[in-house]
Design an enzyme around this catalytic site. Sequence first.
Site, short mmCIF file in Angstrom:
data_model
loop_
_atom_site.label_atom_id
_atom_site.label_comp_id
_atom_site.label_asym_id
_atom_site.label_seq_id
_atom_site.Cartn_x
_atom_site.Cartn_y
_atom_site.Cartn_z
CD1 TRP A 99 -1.99 -2.34 1.66
CD2 TRP A 99 -2.91 -1.34 -0.12
NE1 TRP A 99 -2.92 -3.20 1.12
CE2 TRP A 99 -3.50 -2.62 0.03
CE3 TRP A 99 -3.31 -0.54 -1.18
CZ2 TRP A 99 -4.48 -3.10 -0.83
CZ3 TRP A 99 -4.29 -1.02 -2.04
CH2 TRP A 99 -4.86 -2.27 -1.86
CG ASP A 168 -3.04 3.88 4.12
OD1 ASP A 168 -4.07 3.69 4.79
OD2 ASP A 168 -2.78 3.23 3.09
CE LYS A 192 -8.21 -2.53 4.94
NZ LYS A 192 -8.45 -3.63 4.05
#
Length: 357
Positions: A99, A168, A192
């Site tokens: 990511w 992030d 999540k």
Amino acid sequence: MHNFNAGPAALPLEVLEQAQGELLDFRGSGMSILEMSHRSKTFEAVMAETEADLRELLGVGAEYKVLFLQGGASLQFGMLPMNLRRTGQSADYIVNGTWGTAAVKDARKLGKVRVAGSSESTNFDRVPETIELDPGAAYLHYTSNETIHGVEWWSEPEPPAGVPLICDMSSDFLSWPVEISKYGLIYAGAQKNAGPAGVTVVILREDLLERVPGGLPVMLDYKVQVAGGSMHNTPPCFAIYMVGLVLKWLKGVGGLEVIASRNQHKAELIYRVIDESGGFYRGHAQQGSRSWMNVTLRLPNEDLEEQFVKQAEGEGMVGLKGHRSVGGLRASLYNAVPLESVQTLAQFMAEFQRRNG
Ligand code: PMP
């Protein structure tokens, strides 16, 4: 089912039941929350409560703005440099997985990026050991938990004075307490720990808005989003409402300290089986970078890995297949995954080794 999906992922059963219970008639309005105007008093109250609960849980001060946006965490990869990096300025990125790599890729399309540290040479099995920071950087970006590699920062990196820290936080958001004042901006896809897919939370320090250049497309402009209270256009109403329910559930559980100690206990159960397996199970992440959210591991061969996933599924455990870039298995142990599911997995792992080790 015991749900170990990486995201979208398990939601608290109580939250699902509450959503089910109020689906047809929301708070006496005679209609579903799915059907009402985002400009209605009823929905405005949902929005306000959700923001207030988030601020309370995370300790977000008045100098920060909270946004509920669409486009996923992936949209922030581009939106962030567009808004916060001035022309000609470079931004620093620390990369410890897929990511962070994706964030760098988008930021590079729009301007200068420096990779200040990377653990790519060891297939992202840890947070980088050597980091060289640029004191003139627009900001320092890192990924607090790499969902695919199962690598998590146990404490945040320290940027040079005056360089805002950007994170992030998609896959460990709300899993433990965070000192918000250390950050310039945090973003996290909700799917999540915070709710369903479809909404991304952005928390940004208000002074950073001074950097936003004129002329950005409206939906990509933090200033527009702040001015509109995340309602410049139609927001993802149902997803925001679900995040609100999850936040109330988290408050009911006792907040982030309590959920953190539960998460630690769950992760330790699985890591213990790995460490006591005499090498049958091999964790991907190195000690000191092990994620409490996503445990990544390999078995002696791919055949056994396939059998493991299949047999576990037969016993009601789903979502255990690792991402193709790491292989092996991945167990995602987000807030809403009950201890009982993790105990069931730990027992199954021990039993699987007895039969195949
Ligand atoms: N960052 C991290 C750490 C992630 O885990 C993910 C999704 N798994 C993303 C970014 C991308 O999120 P989205 O799908 O919401 O764009």
